[in-house]
Motif scaffolding. Structure first.
Motif, PDB file in Angstrom:
ATOM      1  N   LEU A   1       0.813  -1.207   0.000  1.00 46.28           N
ATOM      2  CA  LEU A   1       0.000   0.000   0.000  1.00 46.28           C
ATOM      3  C   LEU A   1       0.854   1.269   0.000  1.00 46.28           C
ATOM      4  CD1 LEU A   1      -2.731   1.341   0.049  1.00 46.28           C
ATOM      5  CD2 LEU A   1      -2.711   1.157   2.539  1.00 46.28           C
ATOM      6  N   MET A   2       1.804   1.376   0.889  1.00 45.26           N
ATOM      7  CA  MET A   2       2.627   2.598   0.962  1.00 45.26           C
ATOM      8  C   MET A   2       3.473   2.802  -0.301  1.00 45.26           C
ATOM      9  SD  MET A   2       1.711   4.171   3.564  1.00 45.26           S
ATOM     10  CE  MET A   2       0.282   3.513   4.385  1.00 45.26           C
ATOM     11  N   PRO A   3       4.113   1.745  -0.842  1.00 40.82           N
ATOM     12  CA  PRO A   3       4.829   1.967  -2.113  1.00 40.82           C
ATOM     13  C   PRO A   3       3.906   2.430  -3.236  1.00 40.82           C
ATOM     14  CG  PRO A   3       5.609  -0.045  -1.087  1.00 40.82           C
ATOM     15  CD  PRO A   3       4.414   0.415  -0.289  1.00 40.82           C
ATOM     16  N   LEU A   4       2.673   1.917  -3.264  1.00 37.46           N
ATOM     17  CA  LEU A   4       1.735   2.366  -4.296  1.00 37.46           C
ATOM     18  C   LEU A   4       1.332   3.827  -4.092  1.00 37.46           C
ATOM     19  CD1 LEU A   4      -0.546  -0.770  -4.734  1.00 37.46           C
ATOM     20  CD2 LEU A   4       1.067   0.190  -6.400  1.00 37.46           C
ATOM     21  N   LEU A   5       1.129   4.219  -2.849  1.00 37.45           N
ATOM     22  CA  LEU A   5       0.835   5.631  -2.571  1.00 37.45           C
ATOM     23  C   LEU A   5       2.019   6.516  -2.954  1.00 37.45           C
ATOM     24  CD1 LEU A   5      -0.988   5.348   0.879  1.00 37.45           C
ATOM     25  CD2 LEU A   5      -1.988   6.086  -1.289  1.00 37.45           C
ATOM     26  N   ALA A   6       3.232   6.064  -2.636  1.00 36.00           N
ATOM     27  CA  ALA A   6       4.426   6.835  -2.999  1.00 36.00           C
ATOM     28  C   ALA A   6       4.555   6.937  -4.518  1.00 36.00           C
ATOM     29  CB  ALA A   6       5.675   6.183  -2.398  1.00 36.00           C
ATOM     30  N   LEU A   7       4.306   5.852  -5.211  1.00 37.31           N
ATOM     31  CA  LEU A   7       4.362   5.875  -6.674  1.00 37.31           C
ATOM     32  C   LEU A   7       3.336   6.864  -7.230  1.00 37.31           C
ATOM     33  CD1 LEU A   7       5.409   4.770  -9.381  1.00 37.31           C
ATOM     34  CD2 LEU A   7       3.652   2.971  -9.190  1.00 37.31           C
ATOM     35  N   GLY A   8       2.131   6.838  -6.681  1.00 35.31           N
ATOM     36  CA  GLY A   8       1.107   7.795  -7.114  1.00 35.31           C
ATOM     37  C   GLY A   8       1.551   9.231  -6.905  1.00 35.31           C
ATOM     38  N   LEU A   9       2.171   9.508  -5.753  1.00 43.46           N
ATOM     39  CA  LEU A   9       2.647  10.866  -5.469  1.00 43.46           C
ATOM     40  C   LEU A   9       3.753  11.269  -6.443  1.00 43.46           C
ATOM     41  CD1 LEU A   9       2.564  13.394  -3.719  1.00 43.46           C
ATOM     42  CD2 LEU A   9       4.097  12.242  -2.114  1.00 43.46           C
ATOM     43  N   VAL A  10       4.658  10.353  -6.733  1.00 46.68           N
ATOM     44  CA  VAL A  10       5.741  10.639  -7.686  1.00 46.68           C
ATOM     45  C   VAL A  10       5.162  10.915  -9.072  1.00 46.68           C
ATOM     46  CG1 VAL A  10       7.692   9.585  -8.910  1.00 46.68           C
ATOM     47  CG2 VAL A  10       7.551   9.430  -6.423  1.00 46.68           C
ATOM     48  N   LEU A  11       4.145  10.148  -9.453  1.00 46.50           N
ATOM     49  CA  LEU A  11       3.566  10.306 -10.786  1.00 46.50           C
ATOM     50  C   LEU A  11       2.789  11.613 -10.950  1.00 46.50           C
ATOM     51  CD1 LEU A  11       2.371   6.662 -11.538  1.00 46.50           C
ATOM     52  CD2 LEU A  11       4.370   7.848 -12.480  1.00 46.50           C
ATOM     53  N   VAL A  12       2.220  12.143  -9.878  1.00 43.94           N
ATOM     54  CA  VAL A  12       1.431  13.372 -10.005  1.00 43.94           C
ATOM     55  C   VAL A  12       2.231  14.632  -9.694  1.00 43.94           C
ATOM     56  CG1 VAL A  12      -0.759  12.201  -9.558  1.00 43.94           C
ATOM     57  CG2 VAL A  12       0.457  13.310  -7.667  1.00 43.94           C
ATOM     58  N   THR A  13       3.500  14.480  -9.337  1.00 49.27           N
ATOM     59  CA  THR A  13       4.360  15.643  -9.091  1.00 49.27           C
ATOM     60  C   THR A  13       5.531  15.587 -10.067  1.00 49.27           C
ATOM     61  OG1 THR A  13       5.612  14.457  -7.387  1.00 49.27           O
ATOM     62  CG2 THR A  13       3.750  15.794  -6.645  1.00 49.27           C
ATOM     63  N   SER A  14       6.116  16.746 -10.301  1.00 44.43           N
ATOM     64  CA  SER A  14       7.243  16.775 -11.237  1.00 44.43           C
ATOM     65  C   SER A  14       8.523  17.147 -10.496  1.00 44.43           C
ATOM     66  CB  SER A  14       6.971  17.763 -12.366  1.00 44.43           C
ATOM     67  OG  SER A  14       6.736  19.043 -11.835  1.00 44.43           O
ATOM     68  N   ALA A  15       9.626  16.711 -11.063  1.00 48.17           N
ATOM     69  CA  ALA A  15      10.943  17.024 -10.492  1.00 48.17           C
ATOM     70  C   ALA A  15      11.293  18.454 -10.876  1.00 48.17           C
ATOM     71  CB  ALA A  15      11.980  16.048 -11.011  1.00 48.17           C
TER      72      ALA A  15
END
Length: 143
Positions: A29-43
């Protein structure tokens, strides 16, 4: 509205809380949430996003690492890591405290205070000598 598959997942976890599926879903669950956050934010990601990713990582450790040890050590590891995650969230969100609901709607502070006291009151009798750590934990969760 929840999808049919998410309703099945929730009902499965309620009906079979000690199943391998529940463990695996908790581990991911937490890795999926982190992946979602990475995907919706930009570097480059700002301090809030990086802090949230760190907190999600520590939460993931709290969800998965206790499965590697037995007994009281597993529980203490879980509580300790979840507490560290809460502290990380507090640090990450601290710069945004002026726009917090606690500042914009001060009456909410009373609700949070009530929830913290209620949590400690419910747990205090069973906590025994751990009542002080329980109170600290509840305060961090309520922060």
């Amino acid at each position: 509205m929840r999808s049919r598959s998410s309703r099945r997942l929730i009902s499965f976890q309620v009906l079979a809380p000690d199943s391998a599926f529940t463990d695996v879903s908790q581990w991911f669950l937490m890795p999926l949430l982190a992946l979602g956050l990475v995907l919706v934010t930009s570097a480059p990601r700002d301090r809030l996003v990086v802090g949230t990713l760190v907190a999600l990582g520590v939460s993931w450790l709290g969800d998965s690492a206790p499965d590697l040890v037995d007994g009281d050590a597993a529980f203490l590891m879980l509580v300790g890591l979840v507490l560290c995650a809460q502290l990380t969230y507090i640090v990450a969100f601290r710069p945004h405290r002026r726009s917090s609901v606690l500042r914009t709607r001060p009456w909410v502070v009373g609700l949070y205070t009530f929830a913290v006291f209620a949590m400690v009151a419910v747990c205090a009798s069973a906590a025994g000598i751990l009542v002080v750590p329980v109170a600290i934990y509840a305060s961090c969760v309520g922060e």
